[in-house]
Design a protein around this motif. Structure first.
Motif, PDB file in Angstrom:
ATOM      1  N   ASN A  46     -67.984 -73.887  12.807  1.00  0.00           N
ATOM      2  CA  ASN A  46     -67.850 -75.159  13.491  1.00  0.00           C
ATOM      3  C   ASN A  46     -66.815 -75.980  12.736  1.00  0.00           C
ATOM      4  O   ASN A  46     -66.770 -75.943  11.500  1.00  0.00           O
ATOM      5  CB  ASN A  46     -69.228 -75.853  13.439  1.00  0.00           C
ATOM      6  N   GLN A  49     -65.031 -80.017  13.074  1.00  0.00           N
ATOM      7  CA  GLN A  49     -64.892 -81.260  13.801  1.00  0.00           C
ATOM      8  C   GLN A  49     -63.885 -82.154  13.110  1.00  0.00           C
ATOM      9  O   GLN A  49     -63.767 -82.145  11.883  1.00  0.00           O
ATOM     10  CB  GLN A  49     -66.244 -82.002  13.879  1.00  0.00           C
ATOM     11  N   PHE A  65     -62.966 -86.270  12.771  1.00  0.00           N
ATOM     12  CA  PHE A  65     -63.551 -87.589  12.928  1.00  0.00           C
ATOM     13  C   PHE A  65     -62.530 -88.654  12.531  1.00  0.00           C
ATOM     14  O   PHE A  65     -61.689 -88.433  11.665  1.00  0.00           O
ATOM     15  CB  PHE A  65     -64.769 -87.778  12.013  1.00  0.00           C
ATOM     16  N   ASN A  84     -66.413 -89.226  16.734  1.00  0.00           N
ATOM     17  CA  ASN A  84     -66.030 -87.848  17.063  1.00  0.00           C
ATOM     18  C   ASN A  84     -64.706 -87.825  17.794  1.00  0.00           C
ATOM     19  O   ASN A  84     -64.536 -88.508  18.796  1.00  0.00           O
ATOM     20  CB  ASN A  84     -67.086 -87.214  17.965  1.00  0.00           C
ATOM     21  N   TYR A  95     -64.428 -81.354  18.644  1.00  0.00           N
ATOM     22  CA  TYR A  95     -65.255 -80.245  18.184  1.00  0.00           C
ATOM     23  C   TYR A  95     -64.444 -79.008  18.497  1.00  0.00           C
ATOM     24  O   TYR A  95     -64.275 -78.661  19.665  1.00  0.00           O
ATOM     25  CB  TYR A  95     -66.597 -80.250  18.903  1.00  0.00           C
ATOM     26  N   GLU A 116     -68.500 -76.342   9.180  1.00  0.00           N
ATOM     27  CA  GLU A 116     -69.824 -75.762   8.947  1.00  0.00           C
ATOM     28  C   GLU A 116     -69.613 -74.283   8.691  1.00  0.00           C
ATOM     29  O   GLU A 116     -69.009 -73.593   9.527  1.00  0.00           O
ATOM     30  CB  GLU A 116     -70.728 -75.962  10.147  1.00  0.00           C
ATOM     31  N   PHE A 148     -72.475 -79.540   6.976  1.00  0.00           N
ATOM     32  CA  PHE A 148     -71.064 -79.791   7.111  1.00  0.00           C
ATOM     33  C   PHE A 148     -70.473 -80.089   5.737  1.00  0.00           C
ATOM     34  O   PHE A 148     -71.077 -80.812   4.949  1.00  0.00           O
ATOM     35  CB  PHE A 148     -70.825 -81.025   7.972  1.00  0.00           C
ATOM     36  N   GLY A 186     -73.913 -76.868  15.781  1.00  0.00           N
ATOM     37  CA  GLY A 186     -73.129 -77.408  16.883  1.00  0.00           C
ATOM     38  C   GLY A 186     -72.585 -78.769  16.532  1.00  0.00           C
ATOM     39  O   GLY A 186     -72.684 -79.228  15.396  1.00  0.00           O
ATOM     40  N   GLN A 187     -72.018 -79.420  17.501  1.00  0.00           N
ATOM     41  CA  GLN A 187     -71.361 -80.695  17.279  1.00  0.00           C
ATOM     42  C   GLN A 187     -72.352 -81.722  16.750  1.00  0.00           C
ATOM     43  O   GLN A 187     -73.453 -81.880  17.275  1.00  0.00           O
ATOM     44  CB  GLN A 187     -70.739 -81.180  18.578  1.00  0.00           C
ATOM     45  N   GLN A 188     -71.935 -82.423  15.687  1.00  0.00           N
ATOM     46  CA  GLN A 188     -72.766 -83.454  15.090  1.00  0.00           C
ATOM     47  C   GLN A 188     -72.282 -84.831  15.546  1.00  0.00           C
ATOM     48  O   GLN A 188     -71.084 -85.090  15.623  1.00  0.00           O
ATOM     49  CB  GLN A 188     -72.716 -83.375  13.560  1.00  0.00           C
ATOM     50  N   PHE A 189     -73.258 -85.710  15.790  1.00  0.00           N
ATOM     51  CA  PHE A 189     -72.959 -87.077  16.213  1.00  0.00           C
ATOM     52  C   PHE A 189     -73.557 -88.017  15.182  1.00  0.00           C
ATOM     53  O   PHE A 189     -74.740 -87.932  14.874  1.00  0.00           O
ATOM     54  CB  PHE A 189     -73.555 -87.349  17.594  1.00  0.00           C
TER      55      PHE A 189
END
Lengths: 109, 111
Positions: A31, A33, A35, A45, A48, A90, A97, B98-101
């Motif tokens: 994973n 992301q 930010f 966010n 992703y 991740e 993370f 999965g996607q973290q918020f």
């Protein structure tokens, strides 16, 4: 553990300029992301994107998982784009993370 | 859809005291992760809770502990506060991997 590097550490742009932020990671990831952290600390966010390319308005991102890097593109930058940009990964083996140190972007009017 | 919320927003404690921070996960999410962000640094993973069980822990001492409740909300408890515990504490919710918020954070100052 996995290492995450971001470059450049600081970036100053004139409004309207384009920029590319880079994130390198040292191991395979499940994973990834991107930010944007605003001045009040909220992590917003952006993408992703464990692999491939995505676009959202003036922002786009590409992750090349096999080469262990991701790029965030900001086009036609605005003063509201200022702040710190983090990538976070991740690992395949962990449930957490790992964040990079961030790129601090300042967009001048 | 309700986002991630945290309380309180700000907190001031003195060294040696104990503190409890709270996080309500986003609707439908069953996993909560906690992070500590010192000034000028990226967030550091503290631990994660999945279905009320601790599911991973970072390099933090046992005086950092947590709970997750049946509604998937979570608490972070810190005992015997030290000056270095002053930081922004962030929680994030997700559907397992999965996607973290992220929530807006709690800013803790230890005097």
């Amino acid at each position: 553990g996995i290492q995450v590097e971001q470059s450049p550490p600081d970036l100053i742009l004139q409004e309207g300029a384009n920029s590319t932020l880079r994130c390198n990671f040292s191991d395979s990831v499940n994973n990834l992301q991107w930010f944007h952290q605003n001045p009040w600390g909220q992590l917003i966010n952006l993408f992703y994107i464990p692999s491939g390319t995505k676009q959202n308005g003036r922002l786009s991102a590409t992750t090349v998982a096999t080469e262990r890097y991701s790029l965030l593109y900001i086009s036609s930058s605005q003063t509201t784009d200022s702040g710190v940009y983090f990538c976070a990964v991740e690992t395949l083996y962990g449930q957490n993370f790992v964040f990079g140190p961030g790129t601090r972007l300042s967009v001048l009017p | 859809e309700t986002g991630v919320t945290q309380s309180p927003t700000h907190l001031i404690k003195t060294r040696g005291q104990q503190v409890t921070l709270r996080c309500s996960s986003q609707s439908g999410h069953n996993t909560v992760s906690w992070y500590q962000q010192a000034l000028g640094q990226g967030p550091q993973f503290i631990f994660q809770y999945y279905r009320e069980e601790e599911n991973g822990r970072g390099n933090f001492p046992p005086r950092f502990s947590g709970l997750q409740f049946p509604n998937y909300s979570s608490e972070l408890n810190v005992n015997a506060l030290e000056l270095d515990d002053s930081a922004l504490y962030l929680c994030a919710s997700s559907l397992y991997t999965g996607q973290q918020f992220f929530g807006p954070g709690t800013r803790l100052t230890v005097l």
